[in-house]
Design a protein around this motif. Structure first.
Motif, PDB file in Angstrom:
ATOM      1  N   PRO A 374       0.798  -1.228   0.000  1.00 32.85           N
ATOM      2  CA  PRO A 374       0.000   0.000   0.000  1.00 32.85           C
ATOM      3  C   PRO A 374       0.831   1.278   0.000  1.00 32.85           C
ATOM      4  N   LEU A 378       0.100   4.023  -2.744  1.00 34.37           N
ATOM      5  CA  LEU A 378      -0.325   5.348  -2.301  1.00 34.37           C
ATOM      6  C   LEU A 378       0.594   6.426  -2.844  1.00 34.37           C
ATOM      7  N   TYR A 407      -7.021   2.090   1.589  1.00 35.73           N
ATOM      8  CA  TYR A 407      -5.667   2.038   2.150  1.00 35.73           C
ATOM      9  C   TYR A 407      -5.713   1.831   3.660  1.00 35.73           C
TER      10      TYR A 407
END
Length: 484
Positions: A374, A378, A407
């Protein structure tokens, strides 16, 4: 057709915004184009999706736009920003001209002063300092960018920038999220940027390159340029047209009176975030009349708002006799917050419509499936959206509106600290936002009397390359050691 419509909408938004069209017009138009191509109800998306996204952004963050712009205007009108910049440049002198400009910019922006206020104070001082030190004018914009728009915007723990505030409601974090990683990222940005600027200045001296022609622009000339103003207000949190309003102090304050409000911002922000708010009984927030929210969702904004409010009181108290027209100055500061806030909210509304398109599911799945976990995903998402919108705050909010809850869920599954998501998201938004069409870049070049051809390469190195190196370091360290 849905994905094609999203791309057409983006092309309209980017292309016409670069030509000076107002984002207030372009964002809903681009959103409606995307909805039209997707076969979705156009008017419903305008009133229910676009306006809901824009309104939610304003409801969360307009207090910070208002207080930040008001504080910046009071600091500028009272002469406090000029005093701080002069003190820093005098202490370091022409032998360390680059460092003086960078640190002066860092000091005032980390203390909460709006970016465009800093631009118009630092540019004339940088001009005199660079001329006396025989450093080319073309390096002025990059030096100002390094001090005002890199580590103090996205990496330094506790910075009151709007970018640092945006992830807080999504992740339940504070302005001081991942402080150790933030300091490391700041050191990388500052160290790399100073190395590059000193390298370029040294090469220019050896080659006998002169300071160069041109002159810094005044706030009046920028305010008269509608194209520059439109680009600027969609990129940052202060309408530069208001710089010409309000009567300036006849005498400048001393360094103590000038610097005290900046110290207040940092101390109150720290106290509210770490000591005061966690000890308050805020169980009432769960009631429907308060929106059924939690302290983690609003505490970060409360901390920054309290810090800026205390700083505003401090600057007025310390300079009351030097502010000949306090009401006019405060009106100008309040007015300076409106157009930027609504412009960024319009970008967020556009993002809300795009995220509601059925075709966006393919884009979302592609982003979420990027290898590396993640943090990498991101970082990529915030980079891309900040680059497309030319706005760190707009791109960051669009990314988190569309993907923030996912997320957060993934971070919970793998035991990832939300503070790490916060810091990666903010630093990621402050990298590719500095592409040539960014309003702050265009404005700064105009203020410094420079051109993209002369100065943009150095802006790329200190504002983009340095920030990407810091982002890579934070992602790597965070993946191994977690948040600290």
């Amino acid at each position: 057709m849905g994905l094609f419509g999203i791309l057409i909408g983006l092309a309209i938004l980017i292309g016409l915004a670069f030509r000076g069209w107002s984002v207030l017009l372009l964002a809903p138009a681009a959103a409606l184009v995307a909805a039209l191509f997707a076969g979705e109800p156009v008017l419903a998306h305008w009133t229910q999706t676009f306006m809901a996204g824009a309104a939610q952004f304003l409801a969360q963050f307009f207090p910070l736009f208002l207080l930040g712009a008001l504080f910046g205007k009071l600091m500028e009108t009272s002469g406090s920003v000029s005093t701080i910049a002069k003190w820093m440049t005098t202490r370091l002198g022409k032998r360390r001209a680059v460092l003086a400009v960078v640190l002066a910019g860092a000091l005032v922006t980390y203390g909460g002063v709006s970016l465009f206020v800093a631009f118009f104070v630092l540019a004339p001082m940088a001009q005199e300092l660079f001329r006396s030190a025989a450093i080319p004018r073309r390096l002025m914009p990059a030096a100002i960018v390094l001090g005002t728009s890199t580590f103090t915007m996205s990496a330094m723990p506790g910075t009151p920038s709007i970018q640092n505030a945006i992830p807080m409601p999504f992740f339940g974090t504070t302005p001081f999220a991942a402080p150790g990683l933030g300091i490391i990222a700041s050191a990388i940005m500052l160290g790399f940027g100073l190395w590059w600027l000193e390298r370029e200045a040294g090469a220019a001296r050896r080659n006998g390159e002169p300071f160069g022609g041109g002159a810094t622009a005044s706030a009046d000339s920028l305010a008269a340029n509608g194209v520059l103003r439109e680009r600027a207000t969609s990129a940052r949190e202060f309408d530069p047209a208001e710089l010409t309003h309000g009567e300036h102090a006849a005498t400048a304050p001393g360094i103590f009176a000038a610097g005290l409000p900046l110290v207040v911002v940092v101390l109150v922000n720290l106290s509210m975030s770490l000591f005061i708010l966690p000890r308050l009984d805020v169980s009432f927030l769960s009631e429907p009349r308060w929106g059924g929210t939690t302290l983690s969702a609003v505490g970060g904004v409360w901390s920054v708002a309290s810090a800026l409010s205390a700083a505003i009181i401090t600057v007025v108290a310390a300079n009351y006799r030097r502010l000949p027209s306090l009401r006019e100055t405060m009106d100008a500061g309040a007015n300076a917050s409106v157009l930027p806030a609504v412009s960024v909210a319009s970008l967020v509304g556009f993002g809300a419509v795009v995220a509601a398109m059925p075709a966006f599911e393919a884009v979302r799945d592609w982003v979420l499936d990027i290898g590396g976990g993640p943090l990498v995903s991101l970082a990529v998402a915030t980079n891309i959206l900040a680059a497309l919108t030319g706005s760190a705050s707009g791109g960051l909010t669009i990314a988190l509106d569309a993907l923030g809850s996912i997320y957060m869920a993934r971070a919970t599954e793998i035991g990832l600290n939300p503070d790490l998501l916060h810091r990666v998201a903010v630093i990621g938004s402050g990298t590719l936002d500095s592409l040539p069409h960014n309003g702050a870049v265009v404005t700064l070049l105009a203020v410094c009397g420079a051109t993209h051809r002369e100065s943009y390469r150095d802006i790329v190195m200190v504002g983009i390359v340095g920030a990407i190196l810091a982002l890579l370091a934070v992602v790597a360290l965070g993946s191994v050691a977690g948040s600290f």
